[in-house]
Design an enzyme around this catalytic site. Structure first.
Site, short mmCIF file in Angstrom:
data_model
loop_
_atom_site.label_atom_id
_atom_site.label_comp_id
_atom_site.label_asym_id
_atom_site.label_seq_id
_atom_site.Cartn_x
_atom_site.Cartn_y
_atom_site.Cartn_z
N LEU A 256 0.84 -1.20 0.00
CA LEU A 256 0.00 0.00 0.00
C LEU A 256 0.87 1.25 0.00
CD1 LEU A 256 -2.81 1.32 0.15
CD2 LEU A 256 -2.60 1.24 2.64
N TYR A 257 1.98 1.21 0.73
CA TYR A 257 2.91 2.34 0.73
C TYR A 257 3.33 2.67 -0.71
CZ TYR A 257 7.35 4.84 1.10
OH TYR A 257 8.37 5.74 0.94
N ALA A 258 3.74 1.63 -1.45
CA ALA A 258 4.16 1.83 -2.84
C ALA A 258 3.01 2.38 -3.67
CB ALA A 258 4.65 0.51 -3.42
#
Length: 454
Positions: A256-258
């Site tokens: 999700l960060y990416a």
């Protein structure tokens, strides 16, 4: 027989006085009731305000997230009242900090200024004569005392950090009203791949909503600033090309960060296309060094090795070593300043585009991936302590097994050339770590013991 005195006038006077007393009493009671009501209402409003500021809605933070992992939320009201409402003295600090000392110097708003990369970049900009104003919300994703220590360091070099949140529109607007920023170095973000599995909303709030809020204020500013911002090597996700090039696919994020960083790149494209904002995205590759982030492997490996705790060494599912393109902080700072120096002016005015604007994205890496096992070996030598290794298969938490940067484009456009190898960089980090945490190294203890016995 004498006539009794006439008391009728006295009785009438007494009745009239009683009547007046009753009226005064009634008025007093009424006034007291109104006063009590208003006081109660005021107290209730204060309590509501207190709980609004200090206790965000339950929906903002999932129930399963432990209290020590929950981020500190700044409500719109709190930051606006206590930051933007600082008055003349506050505005003077803001202007003084952001005024350049060199001819044609920049006036830079650095978001995430109390963070790892943000503090180093702020210091470098200030040292060369640029004006720097910091913005940071000092959340507790990791120990806020480290952020406060960085803030103190910057304060000694006349860099003022406004405590506030990216999602506080009135605060950002106020800052842009007070200072005509020439540049924004946007480094504030919710970092970390694994934490996204615990608190996904924090990534959306900071990396997507916060970025949009910043761009909304920047597009309306006159003049519009040029913006350099932190993307991430994580956007390459499941890409198998090697080394990673800016031309490679970035539509398969593994975390999700990416995904939020990739969303940021697409949002940047949109604001560049519609509003003429000059935007440069920088894809950082595993930045490390003094004043670093405690959630990074090199940092907590150092801590655990010194404390005699075991450390997890990841292997891929096909039993290969995990490797990272570790990039020393000084090299990244040079890249950030190079991007700022070559950023063209935005072309919009008052939210309206007047011509094509610059849009760029660059890798900032070290170009030499190192296996995590090698990282541990270097730390063992520097700490004179053998690590207790626990080799396990990498969990499916969004981490990628391998990163390797192609920095040809950054070298061509602003001379980016990393010069610090991992051994040299880790030596500088360990020296800082030992000093900052007041730890006496094993080598020093042994030499002192030998000296005492001799």
């Amino acid at each position: 027989m004498p006539t009794p005195p006439d008391t009728s006038k006295t009785l009438k006077l007494d009745r009239y006085n009683n009547y007046l007393r009753k009226i005064h009493s009634t008025k007093l009671i009424t006034a007291s009731s109104k006063l009590l009501f208003r006081a109660t209402l005021l107290i209730a409003l204060i309590l509501i305000l207190f709980f609004t500021i200090n206790y965000p809605p339950l929906s903002d933070t999932p129930h399963h997230v432990p209290p020590h992992h929950r981020l500190h939320h700044h409500s719109l009201l709190s930051t606006s009242l206590f930051s933007a409402g600082g008055g003349a003295a506050w505005e003077k600090q803001v202007r003084l900090s952001s005024t350049p000392r060199r001819t044609n110097g920049f006036s830079v708003l650095v978001t995430g200024a109390a963070g790892f990369v943000g503090s180093h970049c702020s210091l470098a900009l200030k040292k060369r004569g640029d004006g720097v104003l910091g913005l940071d919300n000092f959340n507790n994703y990791y120990d806020p005392s480290l952020k406060r220590a960085r803030q103190n360091l910057l304060s000694k070099h006349q860099v003022f950090i406004v405590e506030g949140d990216l999602n506080d529109g009135p605060l950002l607007t106020k800052l842009f009203d007070v200072v005509p920023f020439t540049h924004v170095l946007h480094l504030a973000a919710q970092a970390g791949v694994r934490y996204a599995m615990q608190n996904p909303q924090s990534y959306i709030s900071s990396n997507v909503a916060g970025f949009v809020n910043l761009l909304e204020v920047a597009k309306a500013a006159n003049p519009q600033p040029s913006i350099v911002w932190a993307s991430s090597s994580s956007v390459y996700g499941l890409n198998t090309e090697n080394p990673f090039s800016e031309r490679d696919r970035t539509d398969q994020p593994a975390s999700l960060y990416a995904a939020t960083k990739k969303a940021g790149e697409e949002i940047a494209h949109t604001y560049n296309h519609i509003y003429g904002l000059s935007l440069t995205g920088l894809r950082f590759f595993t930045v490390y060094g003094p004043w670093g982030r405690p959630d990074m492997a090199y940092f907590f490996f150092t801590k655990d090795i010194l404390q005699g705790k075991s450390i997890d060494i990841y292997k891929t599912h096909d039993q290969k070593e995990v490797a990272r393109d570790f990039t020393y902080i000084d090299d990244v700072v040079k890249g950030c300043l190079g991007a700022l120096d070559t950023a063209e002016k935005s072309t919009g005015s008052g939210g309206k585009k007047k011509g094509a604007a610059q849009l760029r994205v660059y890798n900032l890496g070290n170009t030499s991936p190192v296996p995590v096992g090698r990282l541990v070996s270097i730390l063992e030598g520097l700490l004179s302590t053998k690590a207790k290794k626990h080799v396990i298969t990498m969990p499916r938490n969004g981490d990628v097994p391998f990163t390797h940067a192609n920095v040809t484009l950054a070298f061509k456009d602003f001379g980016y050339k990393p010069t610090t190898d991992l051994s040299t960089g880790l030596r500088k980090f360990v020296k800082w770590y030992i000093s900052y945490y007041g730890i006496q190294s094993k080598t020093r203890k042994e030499s002192q013991a030998t000296g005492e016995s001799g």
